[in-house]
Scaffold this motif. Structure first.
Motif, short mmCIF file in Angstrom:
data_model
loop_
_atom_site.label_atom_id
_atom_site.label_comp_id
_atom_site.label_asym_id
_atom_site.label_seq_id
_atom_site.Cartn_x
_atom_site.Cartn_y
_atom_site.Cartn_z
N TYR A 1 28.17 -63.98 80.05
CA TYR A 1 27.64 -62.69 79.57
C TYR A 1 28.77 -61.96 78.87
N PRO A 2 29.03 -62.32 77.59
CA PRO A 2 30.24 -61.85 76.91
C PRO A 2 30.21 -60.41 76.38
N PHE A 3 29.04 -59.79 76.33
CA PHE A 3 28.94 -58.47 75.70
C PHE A 3 28.66 -57.39 76.73
N MET A 4 29.67 -56.58 77.02
CA MET A 4 29.49 -55.52 78.02
C MET A 4 28.38 -54.56 77.62
N GLN A 5 28.27 -54.28 76.32
CA GLN A 5 27.24 -53.34 75.88
C GLN A 5 25.84 -53.94 75.88
N TYR A 6 25.74 -55.28 76.01
CA TYR A 6 24.45 -55.97 76.07
C TYR A 6 24.46 -56.92 77.28
N PRO A 7 24.33 -56.37 78.48
CA PRO A 7 24.49 -57.18 79.68
C PRO A 7 23.41 -58.25 79.91
N ASP A 8 22.31 -58.19 79.16
CA ASP A 8 21.27 -59.20 79.35
C ASP A 8 21.41 -60.39 78.41
N VAL A 9 22.41 -60.39 77.53
CA VAL A 9 22.61 -61.51 76.61
C VAL A 9 23.38 -62.61 77.33
N ALA A 10 22.67 -63.73 77.56
CA ALA A 10 23.25 -64.88 78.26
C ALA A 10 23.58 -65.96 77.24
N VAL A 11 24.84 -66.34 77.19
CA VAL A 11 25.32 -67.35 76.25
C VAL A 11 25.66 -68.62 77.02
N PHE A 12 25.19 -69.74 76.51
CA PHE A 12 25.55 -71.04 77.08
C PHE A 12 26.44 -71.76 76.08
N ARG A 13 27.59 -72.24 76.56
CA ARG A 13 28.54 -72.92 75.69
C ARG A 13 28.99 -74.24 76.29
N HIS A 14 29.50 -75.07 75.42
CA HIS A 14 30.07 -76.35 75.86
C HIS A 14 31.40 -76.09 76.54
N ALA A 15 31.68 -76.84 77.59
CA ALA A 15 32.96 -76.71 78.29
C ALA A 15 34.11 -77.17 77.41
N ASN A 16 33.87 -78.21 76.60
CA ASN A 16 34.99 -78.81 75.86
C ASN A 16 35.40 -78.05 74.60
N ASN A 17 34.48 -77.37 73.95
CA ASN A 17 34.85 -76.70 72.70
C ASN A 17 34.42 -75.23 72.65
#
Length: 139
Positions: free
Chosen positions: A29-45
């Motif tokens: 959840y990278p955006f403090m101002q948008y706490p409901d935005v859930a981002v999924f990323r690859h571990a390697n890149n």
């Protein structure tokens, strides 16, 4: 009322659970101002392959007030173009509309198609390990 999700529906929590379990990743959840935005990323890149968020319906050009949960997925220009004509799919909100698509998480977009597109997005954003060419007479 007790609503039972049928197999053809995918809501926000089901999307989060599906991605977490299938790909063994936790939402960021990278955006403090948008706490409901859930981002999924690859571990390697650290590349994003899925984003779950709640946005105003008007941002997608939908009628009516209120908000809707969406899942943004990378799928490439040809697939993105063809999906835009299908029920529950829109040009990606806040991402490249050429390479990304937004799927509604309200039962409108087909459940199996969302899972298939998540696999495509995962594959398209995964870091390919390039084999190094070696010069020399090893064989």
């Amino acid at each position: 009322h007790n609503y039972i999700l049928c197999e053809a529906d995918m809501d926000r929590s089901e999307a989060l659970n599906y991605i977490t379990e299938k790909y063994s990743v936790q939402a960021d959840y990278p955006f403090m101002q948008y706490p409901d935005v859930a981002v999924f990323r690859h571990a390697n890149n650290k590349k994003w392959f899925a984003v779950v968020m709640s946005i105003q319906k008007s941002k997608l050009g939908m009628g009516g007030d209120g908000s809707v949960d969406i899942l943004n997925l990378k799928c490439g220009p040809i697939l993105a173009g063809s999906l835009r004509g299908e029920k529950g799919f829109y040009p990606a909100y806040h991402m490249s509309k050429t390479n990304w698509i937004s799927a509604l998480l309200d039962g409108t977009a087909d459940y199996e198609k969302i899972k298939w597109l998540t696999d495509i997005s995962f594959d398209l954003t995964y870091a390919k390990i390039k084999k190094r060419r070696t010069d020399g007479d090893e064989f």
